[in-house]
Design a protein around this motif. Structure first.
Motif, PDB file in Angstrom:
ATOM      1  N   GLY A 140      16.873  76.302   1.851  1.00 44.97           N
ATOM      2  CA  GLY A 140      15.936  76.920   0.920  1.00 44.97           C
ATOM      3  C   GLY A 140      14.521  76.371   1.051  1.00 44.97           C
ATOM      4  O   GLY A 140      13.561  77.010   0.633  1.00 44.97           O
ATOM      5  N   GLY A 141      14.390  75.176   1.623  1.00 46.31           N
ATOM      6  CA  GLY A 141      13.075  74.588   1.859  1.00 46.31           C
ATOM      7  C   GLY A 141      12.158  74.606   0.653  1.00 46.31           C
ATOM      8  O   GLY A 141      10.992  74.937   0.772  1.00 46.31           O
ATOM      9  N   ALA A 142      12.673  74.273  -0.522  1.00 42.94           N
ATOM     10  CA  ALA A 142      11.880  74.237  -1.761  1.00 42.94           C
ATOM     11  C   ALA A 142      11.417  75.615  -2.205  1.00 42.94           C
ATOM     12  O   ALA A 142      10.683  75.744  -3.161  1.00 42.94           O
ATOM     13  N   LYS A 143      11.839  76.676  -1.472  1.00 40.20           N
ATOM     14  CA  LYS A 143      11.474  78.016  -1.926  1.00 40.20           C
ATOM     15  C   LYS A 143      12.517  78.541  -2.891  1.00 40.20           C
ATOM     16  O   LYS A 143      12.275  79.460  -3.655  1.00 40.20           O
ATOM     17  N   THR A 144      13.725  78.005  -2.795  1.00 36.10           N
ATOM     18  CA  THR A 144      14.821  78.468  -3.636  1.00 36.10           C
ATOM     19  C   THR A 144      15.426  77.255  -4.318  1.00 36.10           C
ATOM     20  O   THR A 144      16.594  76.960  -4.169  1.00 36.10           O
ATOM     21  N   ALA A 145      14.600  76.515  -5.052  1.00 34.15           N
ATOM     22  CA  ALA A 145      15.074  75.298  -5.695  1.00 34.15           C
ATOM     23  C   ALA A 145      16.073  75.629  -6.788  1.00 34.15           C
ATOM     24  O   ALA A 145      15.890  76.575  -7.543  1.00 34.15           O
ATOM     25  N   MET A 146      17.158  74.860  -6.829  1.00 32.52           N
ATOM     26  CA  MET A 146      18.157  75.027  -7.881  1.00 32.52           C
ATOM     27  C   MET A 146      18.183  73.752  -8.721  1.00 32.52           C
ATOM     28  O   MET A 146      17.479  72.787  -8.433  1.00 32.52           O
ATOM     29  N   LEU A 147      19.022  73.757  -9.776  1.00 34.45           N
ATOM     30  CA  LEU A 147      19.086  72.600 -10.673  1.00 34.45           C
ATOM     31  C   LEU A 147      19.256  71.295  -9.894  1.00 34.45           C
ATOM     32  O   LEU A 147      18.579  70.301 -10.158  1.00 34.45           O
ATOM     33  N   GLY A 148      20.189  71.315  -8.927  1.00 32.74           N
ATOM     34  CA  GLY A 148      20.490  70.108  -8.151  1.00 32.74           C
ATOM     35  C   GLY A 148      19.260  69.554  -7.461  1.00 32.74           C
ATOM     36  O   GLY A 148      19.064  68.340  -7.394  1.00 32.74           O
ATOM     37  N   ASN A 149      18.413  70.444  -6.951  1.00 33.61           N
ATOM     38  CA  ASN A 149      17.218  69.981  -6.245  1.00 33.61           C
ATOM     39  C   ASN A 149      16.226  69.340  -7.199  1.00 33.61           C
ATOM     40  O   ASN A 149      15.570  68.356  -6.861  1.00 33.61           O
TER      41      ASN A 149
END
Lengths: 303, 268, 352
Positions: free
Chosen positions: A250-259
């Motif tokens: 996702g390369g910080a484009k698709t950040a989720m809770l875990g990130n």
């Protein structure tokens, strides 16, 4: 069957006898989980109400600041960012579960219909990725999705992505990685249900003039419901809390809770805020689990 | 029952390709001569040779195996005992425990990892043994492994016929003897399956290890992750290929073993 | 299923037990030095030379951004590592938290080799806690394309109209946000919310067009792999890329950028303080210093080492920038509580 449990190895136990044996057998594991699961989770909950020190670490006083920030009221004014991330995680988890289900159904039926000779092999082929390191299977998609690879070119000709550029990072790559990684978790329990299925019911329904959909809906679906439920929870919950897949694809484009949690404990060094997000993620899982266990007690969803 | 039609077979074939594409691409690219990136620049086996002299990869392999062996040993013991206790004895709170058992299975790795990190750093100042490193990694792994072992073993125990144990007692065997000679051999397949699962979970874990590791305790997943992050993958592809090969061999031989050793006491 | 149970159990216990023994034995070996350092930031041959000379083992753990290093140290790593490599803006942070051990200068005679600018720097007067390791700049690594001028401005990242092809951002809060601030003509140490908000929006827009974030080494490797055309890197990575692929070049944008000094420091609770100081002294040796900079392609703070550095490197303006370029460069300051603004901005950039 309470009366049966009171018999132990064919011998009648007193209450004290039962409890002491329970303590010896279940005690060590209970103690372990109490210390290394319950206490740390309690610690994360407690720290989520503390204040971040000037340079990281935690300090008193107790405050709801982290939760306020999570709700959108941060240092730079209102921002709906974190609720959006929560929604995105749930949506991606759900999408993964639904896509896995859509893929696992035909696969489970396919394996179940094979002759005994090939069944084992077909099933082993599903199990092998399940036992193979998830990190490896995930970063492989970086290679598959790199620019000028035929898969990428094919996607570009369909109007997906920008020509000459990689298909990752992005939501499409994350979703692909998730479905690929979690598919075996859906196929295995589903197959276990399909395998045990009573096909005469389907034949009877067909004989009575039901069309294909109605045969599936009324004769087959109720039989595979337990496997379906188990597969769904085995995919949905871990997918929602994923860190590695959105991180690598996702390369910080698709950040989720875990990130976001990882970032708070790594570069931002904001333990209270990280803990608050972790607490929300934990709550989410517990609620999901409780719902499934309640439904499951009717359908025997979990083993 | 009908055999699968061509339509279903085609979908299944597509899905198998989808599942195996990543695995195949890693194997293929482990023979790619290119030092950087994903463009094919000719065939080579040099990355495999380089692995042999890569001290980081060797020590990570050692750490990974040590971590997996020790944590699996502890978790298998505790988890099997727990499963036995949960199926055989009624005690207050057993029903709740039955449900709580699923929490470590489903709690996100990142939540478990960060909570352990917080816990260790809070408690670590009082207990020096809880310094980040192999010990804390083992403690963390056992924590998520116990539940998996217990659930697998419990499923096995639930399917056992109590008449066998009762017969042993009737024939005069004591409680301990009955357990050792009747119950334990019967639950052993479940214990082994649980241990296998726990072992694999430990080998697979990246996040808990990453957050609780200390100097010199880097494991293979940590090594792979940081190399991928740095965009340096040719030797990692070779390493991954070896890991894949071992997983495939283990899976196939286990399946083969299960098939050929017909179990005299199947579940139900 | 026929398995001899007691035997199997004994076997299993033996394996587990020997694994424990094995772990214990590994720890009881010769003295060790635990080094926590950026990836690709020390020549492995320097490490083995040190191991040989002092009959010890060096454990190296790596990080890709310096804030993560500090996070690990604060999260239970303070008593584990001996030597860490904080950047100049992080030294006061670590000092204020009493994380660093004062250096015993009598153990580090090679301190005399330090260049005059690096003796008693503003962030650590009298070198009480640190010695400079390498210094460098933040800039752009770009692949040359035929018929296209090389980018000379941050605009190739932040302005879609002036794009020079696909690009990568740097996974380091102060460097990435600093680039956006510089592009707008502000200081890299700005604490004005409106400027930071604008920088945040620039970074978020850039992210959506980018190939993602990575550490400097990751960005370099991905540009060498042709995954991206342009990326934000540190000077050493930029120069090393030019050696590996002559079609790439390192540029300091005309709006200005960040200049930094990385430092060696010994942790206050370092388990091997003596060996750690020997390591610092070893690195400050003139020949080792030259070998180090030849490997990292960063600039050396070691005046004595310059005699052993290839003249070609000393004359390379990508490594040692010209004075008129240096005028446009800014050091990062420790911002204290105001750093929270950057954390919030960074979380929003990475999460949006």
């Amino acid at each position: 069957m309470p009366e049966k449990r009171q018999m132990h190895l064919g011998q009648q136990l007193t209450r004290a006898g039962r409890w002491s044996r329970a303590g010896i057998t279940s005690g060590p594991a209970a103690l372990w989980l109490g210390i290394f699961l319950a206490l740390p989770l309690a610690a994360i909950l407690a720290i989520s109400f503390l204040t971040r020190g000037e340079y990281g670490g935690v300090e008193l006083p107790f405050t709801f600041d982290s939760y306020k920030r999570l709700a959108g009221f941060g240092e730079l004014g209102f921002d709906s960012l974190y609720p959006v991330v929560l929604g995105r995680s749930l949506a991606l988890g759900m999408a993964t579960a639904v896509l896995c289900l859509a893929a696992a159904l035909p696969l489970a039926f396919f394996i179940a219909r094979l002759s005994e000779k090939y069944k084992g092999a077909a099933l082993t082929l599903v199990v092998i990725p399940f036992w193979t390191n998830l990190l490896i299977r995930t970063y492989a998609w970086q290679i598959l999705f790199s620019p000028n690879r035929w898969l990428t070119v094919a996607a570009h000709s369909l109007g997906i992505g920008t020509a000459g550029e990689a298909l990752y990072p992005g939501t499409l790559a994350v979703l692909t990685g998730m479905v690929c990684d979690f598919l075996p978790f859906m196929v295995l329990p589903l197959y276990a249900s399909v395998e045990k299925m009573d096909w005469t019911l389907a034949e009877a329904a067909a004989d009575l003039g039901a069309d294909r959909w109605r045969v599936f809906r009324h004769a087959l679906l109720p039989q595979i419901w337990p496997g379906l439920g188990a597969g769904f929870i085995l995919v949905f919950l871990p997918a929602t809390g994923q860190f590695v897949i959105p991180d690598l694809l996702g390369g910080a484009k698709t950040a989720m809770l875990g990130n976001v949690i990882q970032q708070q404990f790594a570069s931002s060094r904001d333990w209270p805020f990280g803990s608050a997000i972790a607490a929300v993620a934990l709550l989410l899982v517990l609620v999901g689990l409780a719902i499934f266990q309640r439904k499951g007690s009717k359908h025997e969803v979990l083993p | 029952m009908r055999r699968p039609g061509w339509f279903l077979s085609a979908i299944a074939a597509g899905l198998y390709i989808f599942l195996y594409a990543p695995i195949v691409v890693i194997i293929v690219f482990s023979f790619n001569a290119a030092r950087f990136g994903t463009v094919w620049e000719g065939f080579t086996t040099k990355w495999y040779g380089a692995l042999l002299h890569d001290s980081a990869a060797l020590s990570a392999t050692k750490n990974t195996l040590l971590l997996a062996l020790v944590s699996t040993g502890i978790a298998t013991l505790l988890g099997s005992l727990l499963a036995f206790g949960l199926t055989r004895f009624d005690f207050p709170g057993r029903k709740i425990f039955d449900r709580v058992l699923y929490v470590p299975v489903f709690v996100p790795d990142i939540v478990l990892a960060t909570s352990l990190l917080l816990f260790y750093s809070l408690v670590g100042s009082f207990i020096p043994a809880l310094e980040l490193g192999m010990t804390t990694m083992i403690l963390g792994h056992v924590t998520f492994q116990i539940s998996f072992v217990a659930i697998v073993v419990r499923a096995r125990l639930a399917g056992l016929d109590p008449a066998l144990e009762e017969a042993a007692r009737d024939l005069g065997a004591g409680e301990w003897k009955t357990f050792l000679h009747v119950t334990l051999p019967l639950m052993l397949p479940g214990v082994l399956a649980g241990a296998m699962l726990a072992f694999t979970l430990s080998l697979d874990d990246f996040i808990v290890s990453f957050f609780t590791s200390g100097p010199g305790s880097t494991t293979l997943p940590i090594l792979i992750y940081s190399s991928v992050k740095r965009g340096l993958t040719p030797d990692i592809n070779a390493l991954a290929t070896l890991i894949i090969l071992i997983s495939v061999l283990a899976t196939v031989s286990l399946t083969w073993l299960q098939k050929n050793k017909q179990d005299p006491h199947p579940k139900k | 299923m026929k398995i001899n149970t007691p035997l199997l159990n004994r076997h299993f216990c033996a394996v587990v037990f020997s694994a424990f023994l094995f772990a214990g034995a590994a720890q009881a070996e010769k003295s060790t030095l635990n080094l926590f350092i950026w990836s690709e930031y020390i020549d492995p041959q320097i490490v083995s030379a040190f191991e040989k000379q002092f009959d010890c083992k060096v454990n190296i753990d790596l990080y890709e951004d310096v804030d993560s290093m500090l996070a690990k140290i604060q999260g239970g790593g303070a008593g584990l590592y001996d030597v860490v490599v904080p950047s100049d803006n992080l030294v006061p942070v670590m000092m204020k938290q009493n994380l660093l051990a004062p250096l015993r200068h009598e153990n580090i005679p090679n301190l005399k080799n330090l260049g005059e600018k690096f003796v008693s720097p503003a962030y650590d007067s009298k070198n009480r806690f640190t010695v400079a390791y390498q210094w460098g700049t933040v800039g752009l690594l770009a692949r040359k394309t035929a018929g296209q001028p090389l980018p000379d401005s941050w605009a190739c990242i932040f302005d879609p109209a002036k794009s020079a092809g696909s690009f990568m951002l740097i996974d380091s809060v102060r460097d990435q946000v600093g680039a956006a601030l510089k592009y707008q003509g502000h200081s890299v140490n700005s604490i004005i919310p409106s400027e930071l908000k604008a920088a945040r929006d620039l970074c978020i827009a850039a992210k959506s067009r980018s190939v993602g974030f990575d550490g400097s080494v990751g960005v370099k490797n991905k540009i060498l792999a042709k995954t991206a055309q342009v990326g934000i890197v540190y000077s050493g990575e930029g120069v090393r890329a030019m050696v590996d692929d002559t079609n790439t070049t390192y540029i300091i944008p005309k709006e200005g950028s960040v200049i930094w000094v990385d430092n060696l420091a010994v942790l206050a609770k370092a388990p091997h303080r003596d060996l750690a100081e020997k390591f610092l002294n070893f690195i400050l040796d003139a020949r080792i210093g030259a070998q180090l900079s030849a490997y990292t392609q960063f600039a050396t703070p070691n005046q004595a080492a310059r005699a052993f550095i290839k003249p070609l490197d000393l004359e390379n303006h990508a490594i040692y920038p010209l004075p008129e370029v240096t005028d446009r460069l800014e050091f990062l300051n420790d911002l204290g509580f105001k750093l929270r603004l950057y954390d919030e901005v960074w979380t929003q950039i990475k999460t949006r």
